[in-house]
Design a protein around this motif. Structure first.
Motif, PDB file in Angstrom:
ATOM      1  N   GLU A 105      -0.974   3.179   9.111  1.00 48.53           N
ATOM      2  CA  GLU A 105      -1.070   2.155   8.070  1.00 48.53           C
ATOM      3  C   GLU A 105      -0.395   0.862   8.500  1.00 48.53           C
ATOM      4  O   GLU A 105      -0.889  -0.232   8.197  1.00 48.53           O
ATOM      5  CB  GLU A 105      -0.460   2.653   6.756  1.00 48.53           C
ATOM      6  CG  GLU A 105      -1.296   3.679   6.033  1.00 48.53           C
ATOM      7  CD  GLU A 105      -2.595   3.105   5.504  1.00 48.53           C
ATOM      8  OE1 GLU A 105      -2.612   1.931   5.082  1.00 48.53           O
ATOM      9  OE2 GLU A 105      -3.600   3.829   5.515  1.00 48.53           O
ATOM     10  N   SER A 135       0.828  -1.206   0.000  1.00 49.26           N
ATOM     11  CA  SER A 135       0.000   0.000   0.000  1.00 49.26           C
ATOM     12  C   SER A 135       0.868   1.263   0.000  1.00 49.26           C
ATOM     13  O   SER A 135       1.618   1.496   0.932  1.00 49.26           O
ATOM     14  CB  SER A 135      -0.942   0.003   1.203  1.00 49.26           C
ATOM     15  OG  SER A 135      -0.198  -0.096   2.381  1.00 49.26           O
ATOM     16  N   LYS A 156      -2.286  -2.536   8.680  1.00 49.02           N
ATOM     17  CA  LYS A 156      -1.784  -3.670   7.895  1.00 49.02           C
ATOM     18  C   LYS A 156      -1.563  -4.883   8.793  1.00 49.02           C
ATOM     19  O   LYS A 156      -1.955  -5.996   8.454  1.00 49.02           O
ATOM     20  CB  LYS A 156      -0.482  -3.273   7.206  1.00 49.02           C
ATOM     21  CG  LYS A 156       0.186  -4.401   6.451  1.00 49.02           C
ATOM     22  CD  LYS A 156       1.510  -3.951   5.928  1.00 49.02           C
ATOM     23  CE  LYS A 156       2.487  -5.073   6.060  1.00 49.02           C
ATOM     24  NZ  LYS A 156       3.838  -4.710   5.763  1.00 49.02           N
TER      25      LYS A 156
END
Length: 177
Positions: A107, A90, A111
């Motif tokens: 993130e 990503s 994740k």
């Protein structure tokens, strides 16, 4: 799925287990190792029955069941791996360094949670496939034990489960001779 596809999946599993690119928890790695061992056992049956399949419909039926369950396992593992790589890829589009650092942290946590969630799901789905594999392994072991279908003289590694469990599994599927 043919025998070559089973071999290919075994190779994929081996690479996955030894890969340093994917950081599996120990329990997931153990599940994959166990899956590889069990499919290797079934692969041995596929090899030694290659010439007997057309002679005995029961052998062919078991071969088809093995191929189906291996294909199912392969699909589950591929789905998990593809999701793990997607989560890893990503990109961050924020150019502000403070926001970017905060975003990366957020993130990374997201994740990690997503991967863990998929690992839990993999474990659950893989367990259902492994139950099918154990039933097939018990049927294969019964064929070896009873010297059925003219497979005499074949050296076979024994299954690692109790005899009472073996009897339950054997009676569950494919008990026609």
């Amino acid at each position: 799925m043919g025998d070559t596809a089973v071999d290919f999946f075994l190779e994929t599993l081996k690479q996955l287990i030894t890969s340093s690119n994917l950081d599996f928890p120990i329990d997931t790695k153990d599940q994959l190792q166990s899956l590889e061992d069990e499919i290797n056992y079934l692969r041995g049956f596929l090899k030694i029955t290659e010439k007997k399949r057309n002679e005995y419909s029961e052998v062919m039926k078991l071969v088809m069941q093995i191929r189906d369950v291996v294909s199912e396992a392969e699909n589950i593992v591929e789905l998990f791996v593809s999701h793990a790589f997607k989560a890893d890829a990503s990109p961050f589009q924020n150019n502000n360094k403070k926001k970017k650092k905060k975003q990366k942290k957020k993130e990374k946590k997201k994740k990690k949670n997503a991967i863990r969630e998929h690992q839990d799901h993999l474990s659950w789905v893989l367990e259902s496939v492994k139950k099918k594999i154990k039933i097939l392994m018990a049927n294969v072991e019964e064929i070896y034990d009873e010297n059925m279908y003219d497979l005499k003289g074949v050296e076979v590694k024994k299954l690692k489960h109790s005899s009472s469990k073996s009897e339950v599994l054997r009676n569950d599927i494919f008990c026609s001779h």
